[in-house]
Design an enzyme around this catalytic site. Structure first.
Site, short mmCIF file in Angstrom:
data_model
loop_
_atom_site.label_atom_id
_atom_site.label_comp_id
_atom_site.label_asym_id
_atom_site.label_seq_id
_atom_site.Cartn_x
_atom_site.Cartn_y
_atom_site.Cartn_z
N ALA A 1 0.87 -1.19 0.00
CA ALA A 1 0.00 0.00 0.00
C ALA A 1 0.90 1.23 0.00
O ALA A 1 2.12 1.12 0.18
CB ALA A 1 -0.88 0.02 1.25
N LYS A 2 0.33 2.37 -0.21
CA LYS A 2 1.07 3.64 -0.06
C LYS A 2 0.07 4.75 0.12
O LYS A 2 -1.08 4.63 -0.32
CB LYS A 2 1.90 3.92 -1.32
#
Ligand code: GLU
Length: 411
Positions: free
Chosen positions: A103-104
């Site tokens: 994720a980011k």
């Protein structure tokens, strides 16, 4: 610019998919992000006005474990950049062999324009917007560009207001709040371990090698300290104020002290001050891009004059530049392996939080060293098997592991 970064990332993934003979529908499933969130963040500025910002969180894949990845505060942050970075996290956690997905997140903001109070309010509003989709077994943020242990402490505190005490919701926390010894150093330290693995593979030693490091934030400054401590000669460093070059070697501790006192390298007396770009093409043994994506391109790759590139940053090299560097015989240690020390020690922190049992720094470093050694051995074996670059090998390894987990879990 970030559209190009996303296209580049997909290109690297597709190249690996071809070598793995992945069916196109499997590839589409792996490339498509699980969830993309965009939230409006309104804060009271110190001058009484209202500041409105946009925050993003992209959860790319969780076949191998909870979503995992950093949060950055930077003007370039947008949906495409965060998606590319989230995808890189998916392959990175798989290459490192830690039980997380990818994720980011980030906020589109010039971090330098925020007072500490504004930064805190912005962070808390962001968590108000995403607290329901994060958590120690769901999605675990961490530091990235312009965020640090203090920002993670605010995230931990704000999350606690909704869901109670859960230190594993975020990593990169200060040690006094359940952070791990060695986490702040981990990404830069991991880059140095990666370099040692590469050199050992080639029958060379690190001592005496010349090193240039672009970016003097968390990753660059810790890599510089560890390179110097191991007898390499750091001959160039840089930040947004330019490059600082000293062929006899930069006094890295003096540079760190200068940044602590002045917030940047501006005015650092320990090296000749040149335009920032010059660092990337300075002759040296090892070049470490440790700032932002897209810095090595078709426009400057032919001028690069090092023997090895160790990617401390995420996505610093365009595919066009990658091809030019390969033709020149420059070996690139790719981001999704070279900088996986950060997320690896994030895993150690998370696992300490889950067990409420804390390690000393010697144990953290020893376990990190083991992960970096195993990672390089896997990369080398994959590159030999497919007769490909270390970068393609890293994507083959990551994609293969995520694909295997996805298939086992079924639709
Ligand atoms: N931001 C770091 C990275 O790009 C660390 C991520 C994490 O620890 O979750 O790998």
């Amino acid at each position: 610019m970030s559209e190009k970064f996303l296209a580049n990332t997909l290109q690297y993934v597709e190249r690996a998919a071809k070598l793995l003979d992945l069916p196109s529908d499997d590839l589409l499933q792996l490339q498509t992000p699980h969830r993309e969130v965009r939230v409006e963040l309104n804060i009271r500025r110190d001058d009484g006005s209202i500041g409105t910002f946009i925050g993003f969180r992209v959860q790319h894949d969780d076949a191998r474990g909870p979503f995992k990845g950093g949060l950055r505060y930077h003007p370039h942050v947008d949906a495409a950049e965060v998606t590319a970075l989230a995808s890189l996290m998916t392959w990175k956690t798989a290459v490192a062999g830690v039980p997380f997905g990818g994720a980011k997140g980030g906020v589109q903001v010039d971090a330098a324009s925020l007072s500490p109070g504004e930064k805190q309010r912005l962070t808390r509003r962001f968590i108000d917007g995403i607290h329901d989709i994060i958590g120690a077994t769901k999605d675990i943020p961490a530091p990235d560009v312009n965020t640090n242990g203090q920002v993670m402490a605010w995230i931990f505190d704000q999350y606690t207001k909704y869901h109670g005490y859960e230190p594993g919701v975020v990593t990169g926390k200060p040690v006094s709040l359940g952070g791990s010894e060695g986490r702040a150093q981990a990404t830069g330290r991991g880059c140095v371990y990666a370099t040692e693995e590469l050199l050992a593979d080639r029958g060379e030693a690190l001592a005496g090698k010349t090193v240039c490091i672009q970016g003097f934030g968390n990753v660059g400054s810790w890599a510089a300290r560890d390179f110097a401590a191991k007898g390499a000669r750091v001959i160039g460093i840089s930040d947004i104020t330019g490059a600082y070059i000293a062929d006899e070697g930069i006094d890295v501790n003096a540079a760190v002290a200068h940044v602590t006192a002045h917030q940047s390298l501006e005015g650092f007396p320990g090296g000749e001050h040149l335009p920032g770009d010059t660092l990337l093409t300075k002759p040296c043994d090892i070049l470490v891009p440790a700032a932002l994506s897209g810095v090595l391109t078709k426009d400057n790759a032919a001028e690069v004059a090092c023997r090895y590139i160790v990617e401390g940053a995420n996505g610093p090299t365009d595919p066009e530049a990658d091809a030019i560097l390969a033709k020149k015989g420059i070996v690139v240690v790719p981001d999704i392996y070279a900088n996986c020390g950060g997320v690896t020690v994030s895993y150690f922190e998370w696992s300490q939080n889950m067990q409420h049992f804390y390690w000393d720094e010697a144990r953290v470093n020893q376990e990190l060293r083991r992960v970096m050694a195993r990672g390089f051995a896997d990369l080398r074996a994959t590159a030999n098997k497919h007769r490909c670059s270390l970068r393609t090998a890293a994507f083959v390894l990551g994609l293969g592991r995520v694909h295997g987990a996805t298939k086992l879990r079924g639709l």
